[in-house]
Design a protein around this motif. Structure first.
Motif, PDB file in Angstrom:
ATOM      1  N   THR A 128      -2.557  42.329  92.785  1.00 55.25           N
ATOM      2  CA  THR A 128      -1.781  41.200  92.261  1.00 55.25           C
ATOM      3  C   THR A 128      -0.409  41.049  92.927  1.00 55.25           C
ATOM      4  OG1 THR A 128      -0.834  42.569  90.501  1.00 55.25           O
ATOM      5  CG2 THR A 128      -2.893  41.374  90.003  1.00 55.25           C
ATOM      6  N   ILE A 129      -0.122  41.846  93.919  1.00 57.21           N
ATOM      7  CA  ILE A 129       1.237  41.863  94.478  1.00 57.21           C
ATOM      8  C   ILE A 129       1.612  40.526  95.118  1.00 57.21           C
ATOM      9  CG2 ILE A 129       0.767  42.832  96.763  1.00 57.21           C
ATOM     10  CD1 ILE A 129       3.574  44.066  94.566  1.00 57.21           C
ATOM     11  N   ASN A 130       0.691  39.872  95.806  1.00 60.28           N
ATOM     12  CA  ASN A 130       1.029  38.583  96.422  1.00 60.28           C
ATOM     13  C   ASN A 130       1.356  37.533  95.366  1.00 60.28           C
ATOM     14  OD1 ASN A 130       0.984  39.225  99.186  1.00 60.28           O
ATOM     15  ND2 ASN A 130      -1.242  39.217  99.155  1.00 60.28           N
ATOM     16  N   GLN A 131       0.644  37.577  94.254  1.00 58.13           N
ATOM     17  CA  GLN A 131       0.957  36.669  93.149  1.00 58.13           C
ATOM     18  C   GLN A 131       2.333  36.992  92.578  1.00 58.13           C
ATOM     19  OE1 GLN A 131      -0.680  33.975  92.217  1.00 58.13           O
ATOM     20  NE2 GLN A 131       0.809  33.518  90.629  1.00 58.13           N
ATOM     21  N   GLU A 132       2.668  38.267  92.468  1.00 54.55           N
ATOM     22  CA  GLU A 132       3.994  38.681  91.980  1.00 54.55           C
ATOM     23  C   GLU A 132       5.100  38.161  92.901  1.00 54.55           C
ATOM     24  OE1 GLU A 132       4.252  42.929  91.098  1.00 54.55           O
ATOM     25  OE2 GLU A 132       2.097  42.884  90.665  1.00 54.55           O
ATOM     26  N   ILE A 133       4.873  38.242  94.205  1.00 59.72           N
ATOM     27  CA  ILE A 133       5.864  37.754  95.169  1.00 59.72           C
ATOM     28  C   ILE A 133       6.066  36.254  94.982  1.00 59.72           C
ATOM     29  CG2 ILE A 133       6.365  37.394  97.618  1.00 59.72           C
ATOM     30  CD1 ILE A 133       4.627  39.931  98.153  1.00 59.72           C
ATOM     31  N   SER A 134       4.967  35.520  94.893  1.00 59.81           N
ATOM     32  CA  SER A 134       5.044  34.079  94.725  1.00 59.81           C
ATOM     33  C   SER A 134       5.772  33.707  93.437  1.00 59.81           C
ATOM     34  CB  SER A 134       3.630  33.495  94.728  1.00 59.81           C
ATOM     35  OG  SER A 134       3.668  32.115  94.519  1.00 59.81           O
ATOM     36  N   GLU A 135       5.438  34.373  92.346  1.00 57.82           N
ATOM     37  CA  GLU A 135       6.088  34.091  91.066  1.00 57.82           C
ATOM     38  C   GLU A 135       7.574  34.439  91.100  1.00 57.82           C
ATOM     39  OE1 GLU A 135       3.746  36.157  88.154  1.00 57.82           O
ATOM     40  OE2 GLU A 135       2.051  34.765  88.385  1.00 57.82           O
ATOM     41  N   ALA A 136       7.906  35.555  91.733  1.00 62.70           N
ATOM     42  CA  ALA A 136       9.314  35.946  91.824  1.00 62.70           C
ATOM     43  C   ALA A 136      10.105  34.916  92.626  1.00 62.70           C
ATOM     44  CB  ALA A 136       9.440  37.330  92.465  1.00 62.70           C
ATOM     45  N   PHE A 137       9.540  34.484  93.743  1.00 62.69           N
ATOM     46  CA  PHE A 137      10.214  33.493  94.580  1.00 62.69           C
ATOM     47  C   PHE A 137      10.390  32.177  93.832  1.00 62.69           C
ATOM     48  CE2 PHE A 137      10.099  30.029  97.729  1.00 62.69           C
ATOM     49  CZ  PHE A 137      11.202  30.372  98.490  1.00 62.69           C
ATOM     50  N   GLN A 138       9.315  31.670  93.256  1.00 58.52           N
ATOM     51  CA  GLN A 138       9.405  30.402  92.542  1.00 58.52           C
ATOM     52  C   GLN A 138      10.347  30.507  91.344  1.00 58.52           C
ATOM     53  OE1 GLN A 138       5.714  28.239  91.909  1.00 58.52           O
ATOM     54  NE2 GLN A 138       4.781  29.396  93.580  1.00 58.52           N
ATOM     55  N   GLY A 139      10.376  31.667  90.703  1.00 59.00           N
ATOM     56  CA  GLY A 139      11.284  31.880  89.582  1.00 59.00           C
ATOM     57  C   GLY A 139      12.743  31.756  89.960  1.00 59.00           C
ATOM     58  N   LEU A 140      13.051  32.069  91.205  1.00 57.31           N
ATOM     59  CA  LEU A 140      14.439  31.945  91.667  1.00 57.31           C
ATOM     60  C   LEU A 140      14.874  30.491  91.753  1.00 57.31           C
ATOM     61  CD1 LEU A 140      14.449  34.667  94.456  1.00 57.31           C
ATOM     62  CD2 LEU A 140      15.464  34.813  92.172  1.00 57.31           C
ATOM     63  N   PHE A 141      13.926  29.574  91.758  1.00 56.01           N
ATOM     64  CA  PHE A 141      14.239  28.149  91.880  1.00 56.01           C
ATOM     65  C   PHE A 141      13.858  27.342  90.637  1.00 56.01           C
ATOM     66  CE2 PHE A 141      13.786  29.801  96.122  1.00 56.01           C
ATOM     67  CZ  PHE A 141      14.887  29.277  96.765  1.00 56.01           C
ATOM     68  N   LEU A 142      12.826  27.774  89.923  1.00 57.64           N
ATOM     69  CA  LEU A 142      12.271  26.931  88.865  1.00 57.64           C
ATOM     70  C   LEU A 142      12.433  27.488  87.453  1.00 57.64           C
ATOM     71  CD1 LEU A 142       8.969  25.892  90.692  1.00 57.64           C
ATOM     72  CD2 LEU A 142      11.109  24.599  90.521  1.00 57.64           C
ATOM     73  N   SER A 143      12.843  28.714  87.302  1.00 53.18           N
ATOM     74  CA  SER A 143      12.961  29.304  85.971  1.00 53.18           C
ATOM     75  C   SER A 143      14.416  29.295  85.508  1.00 53.18           C
ATOM     76  CB  SER A 143      12.445  30.746  85.994  1.00 53.18           C
ATOM     77  OG  SER A 143      13.379  31.580  86.659  1.00 53.18           O
ATOM     78  N   GLU A 144      14.644  29.886  84.352  1.00 53.67           N
ATOM     79  CA  GLU A 144      16.002  30.018  83.832  1.00 53.67           C
ATOM     80  C   GLU A 144      16.876  30.841  84.785  1.00 53.67           C
ATOM     81  OE1 GLU A 144      15.655  31.616  79.918  1.00 53.67           O
ATOM     82  OE2 GLU A 144      14.450  29.934  79.219  1.00 53.67           O
ATOM     83  N   ARG A 145      16.251  31.736  85.528  1.00 56.79           N
ATOM     84  CA  ARG A 145      16.992  32.585  86.467  1.00 56.79           C
ATOM     85  C   ARG A 145      17.659  31.753  87.566  1.00 56.79           C
ATOM     86  NH1 ARG A 145      14.408  37.938  88.614  1.00 56.79           N
ATOM     87  NH2 ARG A 145      15.999  38.917  87.391  1.00 56.79           N
ATOM     88  N   ALA A 146      17.138  30.559  87.837  1.00 52.05           N
ATOM     89  CA  ALA A 146      17.654  29.714  88.919  1.00 52.05           C
ATOM     90  C   ALA A 146      19.151  29.473  88.782  1.00 52.05           C
ATOM     91  CB  ALA A 146      16.910  28.386  88.968  1.00 52.05           C
ATOM     92  N   ALA A 147      19.642  29.347  87.560  1.00 55.36           N
ATOM     93  CA  ALA A 147      21.067  29.088  87.347  1.00 55.36           C
ATOM     94  C   ALA A 147      21.938  30.254  87.803  1.00 55.36           C
ATOM     95  CB  ALA A 147      21.332  28.789  85.872  1.00 55.36           C
ATOM     96  N   SER A 148      21.373  31.462  87.857  1.00 56.14           N
ATOM     97  CA  SER A 148      22.156  32.635  88.267  1.00 56.14           C
ATOM     98  C   SER A 148      22.182  32.826  89.785  1.00 56.14           C
ATOM     99  CB  SER A 148      21.612  33.899  87.597  1.00 56.14           C
ATOM    100  OG  SER A 148      20.343  34.231  88.139  1.00 56.14           O
ATOM    101  N   VAL A 149      21.372  32.058  90.496  1.00 54.25           N
ATOM    102  CA  VAL A 149      21.319  32.178  91.958  1.00 54.25           C
ATOM    103  C   VAL A 149      22.344  31.218  92.548  1.00 54.25           C
ATOM    104  CG1 VAL A 149      19.866  32.000  94.011  1.00 54.25           C
ATOM    105  CG2 VAL A 149      18.860  32.737  91.846  1.00 54.25           C
TER     106      VAL A 149
END
Length: 176
Positions: A98-119
């Motif tokens: 599942t590591i490739n899915q984890e990478i994709s989710e982590a990357f997208q989370g940096l732009f599309l999740s609540e975490r995006a505001a902290s970047v």
């Protein structure tokens, strides 16, 4: 328990590398949980454990934890690179499926999740550029680019916003 730290520290000095590395990992995690060290220090300590242990599921666990610590410390590129290393070097492990899915989710989370505001916006642009292969195709990629462009526009970084959108348009197949 209060006596766990000295016992783990003693075990971490074991001449047997396997138990010593596992004890060092546990010691680092406990010190982090207790607030004795921050995520950046914990990441450095886990990197040392990883340098002394390679090629099995324990290394995969270390890399996943290390990536999360990098993300927690705001070192987003380091977190993504760490996950990519796990995908590259440990792909044969069943636990790595599942590591490739984890990478994709982590990357997208940096732009599309609540975490995006902290970047920070310029960090987001650098991540977007440096990890282009992680930008999803189609509507999801377009949404990611639009969200980044919106943040750049809010900061009056109009040229950068236009550049992000133009680059995404060039790389998106017609009709998508």
């Amino acid at each position: 328990p209060a006596d766990a730290l000295p016992l783990l520290a003693q075990a971490a000095r074991s001449p047997s590398r396997g138990p010593a590395m596992r004890a060092q990992r546990a010691l680092t995690r406990l010190r982090l949980e207790r607030g004795e060290i921050d995520a950046a220090v914990a990441a450095k300590e886990l990197q040392a454990v990883r340098a002394n242990w390679r090629g099995d599921r324990f290394e995969l666990q270390i890399l996943r934890e290390l990536a999360q610590l990098h993300f927690d410390a705001g070192a987003y590129a380091a977190g993504l690179r760490t996950l990519k290393e796990a995908a590259l070097y440990l792909a044969d492990l069943p636990e790595a499926a599942t590591i490739n899915q984890e990478i994709s989710e982590a990357f997208q989370g940096l732009f599309l999740s609540e975490r995006a505001a902290s970047v920070p916006p310029l960090t987001a642009v650098a991540l977007f550029s440096d990890f282009r292969e992680l930008v999803p195709s189609g509507p999801a990629g377009r949404q990611l680019a639009e969200r980044l462009a919106e943040r750049l526009t809010e900061l009056d970084l109009l040229a950068e916003a236009v550049s992000v959108l133009e680059r995404q348009d060039k790389e998106t197949p017609a009709g998508v």
